[in-house]
Design a protein around this motif. Structure first.
Motif, short mmCIF file in Angstrom:
data_model
loop_
_atom_site.label_atom_id
_atom_site.label_comp_id
_atom_site.label_asym_id
_atom_site.label_seq_id
_atom_site.Cartn_x
_atom_site.Cartn_y
_atom_site.Cartn_z
N UNK A 178 0.82 -1.22 0.00
CA UNK A 178 0.00 0.00 0.00
C UNK A 178 0.86 1.27 0.00
N UNK A 200 6.59 13.40 8.73
CA UNK A 200 5.14 13.53 8.58
C UNK A 200 4.51 12.17 8.32
N UNK A 201 5.16 11.39 7.48
CA UNK A 201 4.62 10.07 7.17
C UNK A 201 4.65 9.16 8.39
N UNK A 231 1.76 9.96 10.48
CA UNK A 231 0.57 9.42 9.84
C UNK A 231 0.40 7.92 10.15
N UNK A 234 -2.74 6.18 11.85
CA UNK A 234 -3.61 5.29 11.09
C UNK A 234 -3.57 3.84 11.60
N UNK A 261 4.54 17.63 0.42
CA UNK A 261 3.74 17.12 1.55
C UNK A 261 2.30 16.89 1.11
N UNK A 316 2.13 13.90 -1.08
CA UNK A 316 2.37 12.65 -0.35
C UNK A 316 1.11 12.23 0.39
N UNK A 317 0.49 13.19 1.04
CA UNK A 317 -0.71 12.85 1.80
C UNK A 317 -1.86 12.45 0.87
N UNK A 371 -4.50 6.33 -2.43
CA UNK A 371 -4.16 5.20 -3.28
C UNK A 371 -3.78 4.01 -2.40
N UNK A 372 -3.00 4.29 -1.35
CA UNK A 372 -2.60 3.24 -0.41
C UNK A 372 -3.80 2.59 0.25
N UNK A 373 -4.77 3.40 0.66
CA UNK A 373 -5.96 2.86 1.32
C UNK A 373 -6.72 1.93 0.39
N UNK A 390 -5.49 0.22 -2.08
CA UNK A 390 -4.73 -1.03 -2.22
C UNK A 390 -5.00 -1.95 -1.03
N UNK A 391 -5.00 -1.38 0.16
CA UNK A 391 -5.24 -2.19 1.36
C UNK A 391 -6.58 -2.92 1.27
#
Lengths: 449, 449
Positions: free
Chosen positions: A311, A366-367, A370, A374, B283, B286-287, B292-294, B296-297
């Motif tokens: 992800x 920052x990541x 996050x 999450x 930033x 990235x956020x 997109x990551x969510x 994929x999960x």
């Protein structure tokens, strides 16, 4: 204005139409003509005052010019060509299909034909190809009064009279003077006493982009073009330099977005041409992205164990791509405007490297925050944040280094730095960043692959 | 030339230095001065001929000007300011720190100070802020002879004398004439008989970018600036328009690569400023990529079953991003150059949609062939090619539609279309394309999620 013209055409009120056209600005008229149908176009063009028609013609889009040339009689074509400045006539000819070129050259008077052919022999995009041979030349023995007489006698057909070039018997350029200088001196002053002898010249073979840069630097209204033996052959005027600047800029924008550059208007470009200009890069970049896919396949075990790793792939790819395109854009533009030179390569790289680490570290922090928010219940959340943070820093460093150095490498290899822009950098950085990501993950998370 | 100057300074050969400076071009001298140390800078500047020093000063980089102003005496500053054109003096002041501004204004003569303040009151990037108030004005009752006399009397301090503006008693602009026109008519012709009454004007509040576009369209050497009541207040000259063009272009390049625009030279920008200009967009993007990551999960089950699906993620993301940035670049530039107007929105979208399907289909076919070659033994290779091919076509369509429409939407919302470029489009398209990809895969491959 276009509606007004259409209305008057439909009313067949040619008298008022003629008056309207007499008062209007040439650039505005030609803009309207670009929108008209064949018959209307010919009607309007024939209504234009003879001495203004050629100037309006020069402002038109190439395809309107082509339409019009095919509608006019041989005699009419001859009249337009004889009034056009030589550089505009040469431009016209280089845009027309062969059968119209023959008609145009056949109807031009012999002197004009000779001058046009002279310019057409210079390579495309060279100073010679954008110059005009119509300038005011003076002798250094003339007085200001005599110079004014000469300008009055020959000035009408010259593209500019404000800059006058002083030539010797063999047409070598020995000085330059302006009408302003002439006006600021007494009528009996000799040209040789007021002319500026230190003249900045352009060579016929110089690239037009360099010429445009010189106008930006020196703020001249016109610059003289000389041949290999410093004999004056023509001038480039500032309006042509502006056209070159716009053209070269649009080309760079297109190249930097992974397209073959085209100097046609978007609205008039056919769908097939758009497709053709874009598909080559798309195919190349798609096949390059295959490498990233192959790397991912090698690490199937990793994400079979820690599925969440997948992800983060898009985020890492995007961060790398964006970092890289920021740097490549700065360096490509810096090289184009001569702000950055090749000898600065190390300085630029060092600067980008520091900025990269700062950006990468900020993104990593920052990541990390996050991930903590999450996934509060994941036992490996700290490890995950560390893996991704480290990947982001290394990716940023790599992306910005490539973004800085690849355009310079292109310049060294005599390629256009603009091709080393976002699309290519993104694809290359993708492969590297995914490779780095999984290696760090395997290492820190002790996954067996 | 720089080495020559350095050598003569170290030899203290001021006589030859002076000669060298007298002959050289002003833009070239100022380029050398930009490279010199404080003391050398002051030495050289004091050697310059008084009447040329101000012009050379105007060509310098802002930080060299700042250095120099702090090195010069009050009297010397006064001399330079009085020789500078008003627009250059106003530029200078808007770039200097407050303490130097006070010194400069204190040492300017009252008339000049008034004119400078006049220009400084216009908003940044407006036509008023780049104009100069030094132009030649004529009355329509003058003869050509009288006009020349007036130009001779007042022309020396004017930024251009070649375009003269005809004003009535209340300084309303009623016509324009050029020195070329004056030269082509007899000395006793009245100005009112030769002046062009249909004048294209700029308003003080017009955006400088619009002004630059008008120069590109009309090919003028200068354009008149009028206030709300058509009273003439100044002129913008073509060299200033060229500067605006370059500046606006560089800004667009920077915005389109996801950076805050800056008009400083890259080499002179500090690392912290570079960081600051870049990190905000990094930033934000990235956020955004988190979505997109969510997605994929949510589809973990899918790639747990068909692991190879993961390996195509980068290729699909890159293809989508590249398709989108091609379209957005074309539309952003089209809007910037007025080639595309908002009313063309549907036409542009339709064109992009057709090109998208053609590009998507080509990518799908080539990728299908690649899958056949790379995985000859997979039983689901045809299904896989179909899933990815379909995803590529839909992604291309989506990416090119967004690339075409988002810049137009920005324009409608009075935002700068250039912010809707590659970085933003890529991130948005990523999320959508991954969503489409997994949905098609789940559907066609009958995977339970």
């Amino acid at each position: 204005m276009l509606e007004k013209i259409m209305e008057l055409i439909s009313l067949k009120d040619f008298k008022r139409l003629k008056e309207l056209l007499e008062d209007a600005n040439h650039a505005d008229i030609s803009e309207c003509l670009d929108e008209l149908q064949d018959e209307d176009l010919a009607i309007i063009f024939r209504l234009l005052p003879k001495d203004e028609a050629a100037d309006i013609f020069a402002y038109m889009e190439p395809d309107t010019q082509e339409k019009l040339v095919s509608l006019l009689s041989d005699k009419e074509i001859g009249e337009v060509i004889s009034e056009l400045f030589v550089d505009d006539a040469a431009d016209l000819i280089s845009e027309m299909p062969a059968n119209l070129v023959t008609r145009i050259l056949k109807n031009a008077d012999p002197q004009k034909r000779k001058e046009i052919n002279e310019i057409l022999k210079y390579p495309e995009d060279s100073a010679g190809s954008i110059m005009t041979t119509e300038y005011v030349d003076l002798r250094d023995s003339l007085t200001v009064k005599e110079a004014f007489d000469r300008i009055r006698a020959i000035g009408l057909d010259k593209e500019t009279v404000y800059i006058c070039y002083v030539l010797d018997n063999s047409r070598h350029l020995i000085g330059v003077t302006t009408v302003k200088d002439l006006l600021m001196h007494d009528y009996d002053t000799k040209i040789r006493d007021i002319m500026e002898e230190n003249v900045v010249t352009i060579n016929t073979t110089d690239d037009q982009e360099e010429v445009a840069k010189m106008f930006d630097k020196y703020d001249y209204l016109a610059m003289p073009v000389v041949d290999g033996e410093n004999r004056m052959v023509g001038i480039v005027t500032v309006d042509d330099a502006i056209d070159v600047m716009s053209e070269e800029n649009e080309e760079d924008f297109e190249k930097m977005a992974g397209m073959a550059p085209s100097d046609e208007s978007y609205m008039k470009t056919s769908i097939f041409t758009l497709y053709k200009n874009r598909i080559v890069w798309l195919l190349f970049l798609m096949l390059s992205a295959t490498f990233t896919g192959i790397i991912i396949t090698r690490y199937e075990e990793a994400f079979a164990h820690v599925a969440i790793l997948v992800s983060f792939i898009p985020m890492i790819m995007d961060a790398g791509g964006n970092c890289g395109s920021q740097s490549s854009t700065m360096v490509i533009r810096g090289l184009a405007t001569d702000d950055i030179e090749l000898k600065d390569a190390f300085k630029v790289w060092a600067k980008e490297a520091v900025v990269a680490v700062m950006c990468g570290a900020t993104l990593a922090v920052v990541n990390g925050v996050r991930i903590m928010i999450m996934y509060p219940d994941r036992p490996d959340k700290l490890l995950l944040a560390a893996v991704i943070g480290l990947t982001l820093i290394i990716t940023a460093l790599l992306a910005k280094s490539m973004g800085a150095l690849l355009p310079m490498l292109a310049k060294i290899l005599k390629m256009d730095p603009a091709t080393m822009a976002s699309p290519l950098i993104t694809t290359v950085v993708d492969t590297c960043s995914i490779f780095i990501y999984f290696n760090i993950a395997v290492l820190l998370m002790h996954i067996a692959v």
